[in-house]
Each structure stands twice: as C-alpha cells, then as structure tokens.
Design a protein around this motif. Structure first.
Motif, PDB file in Angstrom:
ATOM      1  N   ARG A 184       0.821  -1.206   0.000  1.00  0.00           N
ATOM      2  CA  ARG A 184       0.000   0.000   0.000  1.00  0.00           C
ATOM      3  C   ARG A 184       0.859   1.263   0.000  1.00  0.00           C
ATOM      4  N   PHE A 185       2.016   1.228   0.672  1.00  0.00           N
ATOM      5  CA  PHE A 185       2.934   2.371   0.588  1.00  0.00           C
ATOM      6  C   PHE A 185       3.349   2.580  -0.864  1.00  0.00           C
ATOM      7  N   VAL A 239       4.888  -8.432 -11.843  1.00  0.00           N
ATOM      8  CA  VAL A 239       4.437  -7.498 -12.882  1.00  0.00           C
ATOM      9  C   VAL A 239       4.317  -6.092 -12.293  1.00  0.00           C
ATOM     10  N   TYR A 240       3.798  -6.029 -11.102  1.00  0.00           N
ATOM     11  CA  TYR A 240       3.630  -4.788 -10.346  1.00  0.00           C
ATOM     12  C   TYR A 240       4.988  -4.091 -10.199  1.00  0.00           C
ATOM     13  N   CYS A 241       6.017  -4.830  -9.800  1.00  0.00           N
ATOM     14  CA  CYS A 241       7.364  -4.274  -9.629  1.00  0.00           C
ATOM     15  C   CYS A 241       7.893  -3.716 -10.953  1.00  0.00           C
ATOM     16  N   ALA A 242       7.632  -4.431 -12.053  1.00  0.00           N
ATOM     17  CA  ALA A 242       8.073  -3.962 -13.372  1.00  0.00           C
ATOM     18  C   ALA A 242       7.400  -2.642 -13.731  1.00  0.00           C
ATOM     19  N   GLY A 243       6.147  -2.477 -13.352  1.00  0.00           N
ATOM     20  CA  GLY A 243       5.449  -1.223 -13.620  1.00  0.00           C
ATOM     21  C   GLY A 243       6.088  -0.052 -12.901  1.00  0.00           C
ATOM     22  N   HIS A 244       6.442  -0.242 -11.635  1.00  0.00           N
ATOM     23  CA  HIS A 244       7.127   0.817 -10.895  1.00  0.00           C
ATOM     24  C   HIS A 244       8.453   1.173 -11.556  1.00  0.00           C
ATOM     25  N   ALA A 245       9.174   0.164 -12.037  1.00  0.00           N
ATOM     26  CA  ALA A 245      10.456   0.421 -12.698  1.00  0.00           C
ATOM     27  C   ALA A 245      10.256   1.292 -13.942  1.00  0.00           C
ATOM     28  N   SER A 275      -0.216   4.164   3.595  1.00  0.00           N
ATOM     29  CA  SER A 275      -0.700   5.296   2.811  1.00  0.00           C
ATOM     30  C   SER A 275      -0.341   6.635   3.461  1.00  0.00           C
ATOM     31  N   PHE A 276      -0.378   6.705   4.797  1.00  0.00           N
ATOM     32  CA  PHE A 276      -0.074   7.955   5.498  1.00  0.00           C
ATOM     33  C   PHE A 276       1.344   8.425   5.207  1.00  0.00           C
ATOM     34  N   PHE A 277       2.309   7.534   5.409  1.00  0.00           N
ATOM     35  CA  PHE A 277       3.695   7.930   5.197  1.00  0.00           C
ATOM     36  C   PHE A 277       3.993   8.169   3.713  1.00  0.00           C
ATOM     37  N   ALA A 278       3.340   7.409   2.844  1.00  0.00           N
ATOM     38  CA  ALA A 278       3.520   7.646   1.415  1.00  0.00           C
ATOM     39  C   ALA A 278       2.984   9.019   1.018  1.00  0.00           C
ATOM     40  N   SER A 279       1.786   9.362   1.517  1.00  0.00           N
ATOM     41  CA  SER A 279       1.170  10.644   1.186  1.00  0.00           C
ATOM     42  C   SER A 279       1.960  11.819   1.751  1.00  0.00           C
ATOM     43  N   LEU A 280       2.590  11.606   2.900  1.00  0.00           N
ATOM     44  CA  LEU A 280       3.348  12.678   3.547  1.00  0.00           C
ATOM     45  C   LEU A 280       4.705  12.881   2.892  1.00  0.00           C
ATOM     46  N   LEU A 281       5.358  11.793   2.495  1.00  0.00           N
ATOM     47  CA  LEU A 281       6.753  11.870   2.059  1.00  0.00           C
ATOM     48  C   LEU A 281       6.924  12.006   0.550  1.00  0.00           C
ATOM     49  N   MET A 282       6.115  11.304  -0.236  1.00  0.00           N
ATOM     50  CA  MET A 282       6.367  11.285  -1.675  1.00  0.00           C
ATOM     51  C   MET A 282       6.242  12.659  -2.343  1.00  0.00           C
ATOM     52  N   PHE A 300       9.196   8.087  -7.804  1.00  0.00           N
ATOM     53  CA  PHE A 300       8.536   6.872  -8.290  1.00  0.00           C
ATOM     54  C   PHE A 300       9.375   5.621  -8.040  1.00  0.00           C
ATOM     55  N   GLY A 301      10.688   5.785  -7.829  1.00  0.00           N
ATOM     56  CA  GLY A 301      11.545   4.639  -7.564  1.00  0.00           C
ATOM     57  C   GLY A 301      11.376   4.074  -6.171  1.00  0.00           C
ATOM     58  N   ILE A 302      11.185   4.945  -5.171  1.00  0.00           N
ATOM     59  CA  ILE A 302      11.028   4.484  -3.788  1.00  0.00           C
ATOM     60  C   ILE A 302       9.814   3.561  -3.639  1.00  0.00           C
ATOM     61  N   PRO A 303       8.644   3.907  -4.178  1.00  0.00           N
ATOM     62  CA  PRO A 303       7.522   2.955  -4.109  1.00  0.00           C
ATOM     63  C   PRO A 303       7.842   1.621  -4.778  1.00  0.00           C
ATOM     64  N   GLY A 304       8.659   1.642  -5.838  1.00  0.00           N
ATOM     65  CA  GLY A 304       9.037   0.395  -6.479  1.00  0.00           C
ATOM     66  C   GLY A 304       9.849  -0.503  -5.561  1.00  0.00           C
ATOM     67  N   ILE A 305      10.752   0.107  -4.787  1.00  0.00           N
ATOM     68  CA  ILE A 305      11.544  -0.664  -3.824  1.00  0.00           C
ATOM     69  C   ILE A 305      10.644  -1.277  -2.758  1.00  0.00           C
ATOM     70  N   LEU A 306       9.686  -0.498  -2.282  1.00  0.00           N
ATOM     71  CA  LEU A 306       8.758  -1.018  -1.259  1.00  0.00           C
ATOM     72  C   LEU A 306       7.915  -2.170  -1.805  1.00  0.00           C
ATOM     73  N   MET A 307       7.551  -2.106  -3.093  1.00  0.00           N
ATOM     74  CA  MET A 307       6.778  -3.205  -3.672  1.00  0.00           C
ATOM     75  C   MET A 307       7.618  -4.465  -3.757  1.00  0.00           C
ATOM     76  N   LEU A 308       8.912  -4.323  -4.049  1.00  0.00           N
ATOM     77  CA  LEU A 308       9.806  -5.484  -4.065  1.00  0.00           C
ATOM     78  C   LEU A 308       9.906  -6.095  -2.669  1.00  0.00           C
ATOM     79  N   VAL A 309      10.006  -5.249  -1.635  1.00  0.00           N
ATOM     80  CA  VAL A 309      10.035  -5.733  -0.255  1.00  0.00           C
ATOM     81  C   VAL A 309       8.737  -6.472   0.073  1.00  0.00           C
TER      82      VAL A 309
END
Length: 532
Positions: free
Chosen positions: A28-29, A97-103, A164-171, A184-193
C-alpha cells in the motif's frame, strides 16, 4: 461422573497473519506513494505539451482511467486464482508485474508512452492481486476462530492506511526536492520488499486450492437461466432477454463512441449495462435453471445477485472518494498553502500532502469506533450491522462534498482560502470511508459462496471502477455547450456545480442503499472445517 477434559483451544490467531499484514503495508505504501503524486506530476511535468488550461482536466482523465484499470483487473486476478493457480501463486506472479510497472515509471519520467506502460503494468499487478490478498486473509480462518477475523480485517485496513499515510506525507516532498525518478523509484523498492515478505510466509499459509471446472458454476447457471426456453414445469422461457441485453450494450457503445466520451467510457459503460441487463435477465428467469442445476447452485446464484445489488449501490461512494486524489488536489493548487515552523525552519505543505489526513484519520477512527462508538450504540439498543454502517458512510461522504463545494463557492467569489479548510471535508470523507470500505471487505468475503470468493471480491473492486466511470462521464458532460449553459444559469462555477452534483448523487444512493439494506438477508459463508 468424570468429565472429559475440555478440547484444545483452536480459536487462536493464525500465525501466518503477520506476513500478510506486513506485505499489505509495504504494497500500500508503494501504491499510494505513486498514486498520490500522479496528478501533480502529470500537471507539472508530463503534460506540459498541452495548453495550460487543459492540463488539469487531462490529468484527471488519466488518473481516473488508471483507477478504472486498477479496479477492473481484479476480475482477471480473481478468475485466474479461483480456476487455475490459487490465490498464493497468482498474487506472487502478479506482484512481479507490479514491480516492473514501478520500474517503468522511474525510468520513463519524460517519455509519455513508457510512463503509460508503467501505469498499465501497475494497474494489472495491483488490480490483479487486489481481491486476492483480502480473501487470502479470510482463507486463514474457519469457524473455530472466525470471531477474530473482524479484528484482522480491521488491522488489515489499518496497515493499509499506515502505509498510505507515510507515502502521502513523504512522496510529494521527494517529488519536489529530488525529482520523479526518485519519487517513483522508492515505491518500487517497497513493492519489491512486499513481494519478498509475502514469499517468506509460503510454508505457513492455508492454501485453499482452485476450484475444479464446475458445470453448476455461477456463469453456467446464469447462462441456463438466460437461454432456457422452458422451465421444469413446462412454462415458456424468455430467451429474448439475453438478446435485449446485448442489443442495449451495442446501442450504448454506438452512442458512447463520440469525441467527448471516447473508448474508455464506452467500454466501461457497455460492461456496466451488460452486467445490469444480464443480471436482471438472470433474476427474472432463474427458476428456469432449476432442474438443469442443483437447488443449492440456483440459490447460490440468487444470493450473488443480491450481493451485486449492494455493490452497485456503493459505486456513488467510490465516485466521491477517489476524487480526493484528483479534483481535491486541483482545488488545493489554487488555495493558500499553510506553513509550519519546525526547529527554526519553515515547512510549506504541498497540495498532495493533504491526502495524508485520510489515512491518519482512518488509523484513529477504526480503533475509536471499535472501542467507543460501536459498544455505545449497542448499549443504546442499536446494532451497527455492516449494512447500517455502510449506509451511514455513504451519507457522510455526501456531506463531505457539500463542504468541499461550499469552499469552492467561496474561492470562486474571489476570497483567498487556506488549504487547512480542506480538513473538514477530509474528516467527513474519512468517516464515511471507515464505515463503507473497511466494512465492505469483511461483508464481501462473508457473503460470497465458497466456490467464488475471489470473483466476488473482484466484483467489490469493480464497484470502484464504476465509481470512476461516473467521474469520467460527468467530466465529459461538462464539455457540452448545453450543459455548460445550464450550469451558468445556476450561478455556480463548473467545479462547484460538479461538487454539489456528486453530493446529491451520494445522498440519493444512501437513501436507496438504506432501503435495500432492510430487505437484505445476511448469510454466513465462512469455512466450516478447521484449518490443517
């Protein structure tokens, strides 16, 4: 007489739940991290080739088209999981597939087609797993511990909003200070995690296998009902209903393929009418499938149709809710930005950061409702059932749009307004969300027949697609000169008129939903056997 010792307590919390909750928090982040900066990025960067007056409208169109995709692909994910690969495998593969989209988003910040490819892959991955993760949570429970399921669904929804809170505050800060590639790269890393965490719990999960081909499935029973020429007792059928449904869809497609509507609105409208007319046809002729299919299969289809009516009546809520990331950001761009003095330095809020209010309030309201509000209502003799909570939630969302519309009227009058005034509509909308969305997750799972839980959860997500469809139709309608003339006669600006229109839309939906809720018979479709 000596009594046997009490049986071993099996109603404990499943030990695999933390893996799913942690996965959901990271995912969700990643999703809200990119989604909540999408509209400002489109306006300020990717759509600069358009005239300035058209950028906000096009950004809203792209955003809601993306949302339509996110909440349409659950149909595909639910079907793949229920019929072929199971929930675990489908979630794992679509997460890649989701991770590839973030990339793609990080790599193609200045390339329109590459960026849109990334949005498509995220819509496919995020949408495909959306109905499965929540129903996968439900699979971990049975009748011995189902009383703990509500706590987990609430925790599930709480962790969604934590991410969502920390994503909305920081991104928005990362987008402003470091650019789109980092933001856009940071959310991709979180999706990999998130994917790695989900994979780590693979040996602990309860795996409900995919259902084998079923000649008495929902679609097969519905097909028999639509096409049956005679019922078991010999009465003539009305197969023309099926033909009429297809004809109505074709007519709408022809009407919708206009420059002001376009393919996305046309295709989604056709799908909605296909479901609506097809559902009505099945309901009218369902008894004609009896004898061709077992009684429990026919009764199950009737139950699903009743659930889909509930879902349809929730769509106006979603048309209001998702616009906080589009219409409300566009409004905030024209408002005064508050500043905060922190450790001797000035911190200036970005419009997209206002969305952090939503998950913050959710994290506070869910425990507050469970600890204080709901017990108090029960003491007063009023049981806050799922359908009653959802009715109140839709009405509260309508109130939020009355508030946001009133703010817009003041702004249209030339009075400078601070973004802080959006706190009130955000609070009302979030109260509505807690009562509708968090409740709907558990309600959808509990009402679904065991053979199609993934699919029914996909239909719950499809309600969000229809909600964004209403937004696209309204936005397309205000490009019509006749409509603009009518709005001008009201004395309101276009944006304020749209806001009050959506408020009235939701109030009407709340009234109809409340009426239908009094006639809906709630069932219990949790597993009866204990997990191994």
């Amino acid at each position: 007489m000596t009594q046997n010792p009490p049986p071993v307590q099996t109603g404990r919390m499943p030990r695999q739940i933390p893996f799913i909750i942690a996965n959901e928090g990271c995912e969700r982040f990643s999703f809200y991290g990119m989604r909540n900066i999408l509209t400002p990025f489109l306006i300020s960067s990717l759509l600069l080739f358009l005239p300035e007056a058209e950028r906000a409208g096009e950004a809203k169109h792209v955003f809601h088209t993306f949302v339509i995709g996110v909440y349409f692909f659950p149909l595909l994910g639910g079907w793949l999981a229920d019929r072929f690969f199971g929930k675990y495998n489908t979630v794992l593969w679509l997460s890649l597939v989701y991770c590839a989209g973030h990339a793609c988003l990080a790599a193609f910040e200045n390339h329109l087609q590459g960026f849109y490819l990334g949005l498509f892959l995220i819509a496919l991955g995020s949408g495909g797993i959306k109905p499965l993760v929540s129903s996968f949570v439900g699979d971990q429970f049975d009748h011995t511990n189902k009383h703990k399921a509500k706590l987990v669904f609430d925790a599930f929804y709480w962790i969604i909003n934590f991410g969502s809170f920390f994503a909305s505050l920081l991104m928005p800060i990362f987008l402003r200070d470091y650019g789109a590639s980092v933001a856009f790269g940071i959310p991709g890393i979180l999706m990999l995690v998130a994917t790695l965490v989900f994979w780590s719990g693979r040996k602990k999960y309860v795996h409900v296998p995919p259902s084998p081909p079923n000649p008495h499935s929902f679609l097969n029973v519905a097909k028999s009902a639509l096409l049956a020429k005679r019922s078991v007792d010999g009465r003539e059928g009305r197969p023309g209903l099926a033909v009429a449904s297809v004809g109505a869809v074709g007519a709408v497609v022809s009407l919708a393929m206009t420059p002001s509507w376009g393919f996305v609105i046309a295709a989604c409208t056709a799908l909605v009418l296909l479901l609506a007319f097809g559902g009505i046809g099945v309901a009218l002729q369902l008894e004609r499938a009896r004898g061709l299919h077992p009684d429990d299969a026919v009764d199950g289809v009737r139950g699903v149709l009743r659930i889909l009516i509930v879902f349809a009546l929730v769509t106006p809520f979603w048309s209001l809710f998702d616009q906080k990331a589009s219409t409300w950001i566009v409004q905030a761009n024209s408002m005064m930005r508050p500043t905060l003095s922190l450790f001797g330095s000035e911190f200036r809020f970005e419009p997209a950061q206002m969305q952090a209010l939503n998950p913050l309030l959710v994290m506070l309201l869910i425990p507050f409702n469970n600890i204080a509000v709901f017990p108090l209502l029960r003491k007063l003799g009023w049981e806050p059932t799922a359908l009653r909570r959802m009715t109140a939630g839709i009405a509260l969302s309508a109130l939020s749009w009355v508030a946001i519309g009133t703010i817009q009227v003041v702004m249209d009058g030339g009075t400078p307004v601070s973004m802080a005034w959006q706190i009130l509509p955000y609070a009302l909308l979030t109260m509505g969300e807690v009562l509708v969305s968090a409740t709907g997750l558990e309600f959808a799972y509990s009402q679904a027949p065991s053979s199609m839980k993934g699919v029914i959860m996909a239909f719950w997500s499809l309600a969000v697609t229809v909600g964004s469809l209403w937004v696209l139709i309204v936005n397309a309608s205000v490009k019509n000169e006749a409509v603009l003339g009518h709005i001008a006669n009201t004395g309101l600006g276009v944006m304020a008129f749209q806001m009050y229109f959506f408020a009235a839309f939701a109030f009407l939906a709340a009234l109809v939903f409340g009426w239908y809720a009094t006639r809906y018979r709630v069932v219990d479709n949790y597993r009866t056997e204990a997990a191994a």
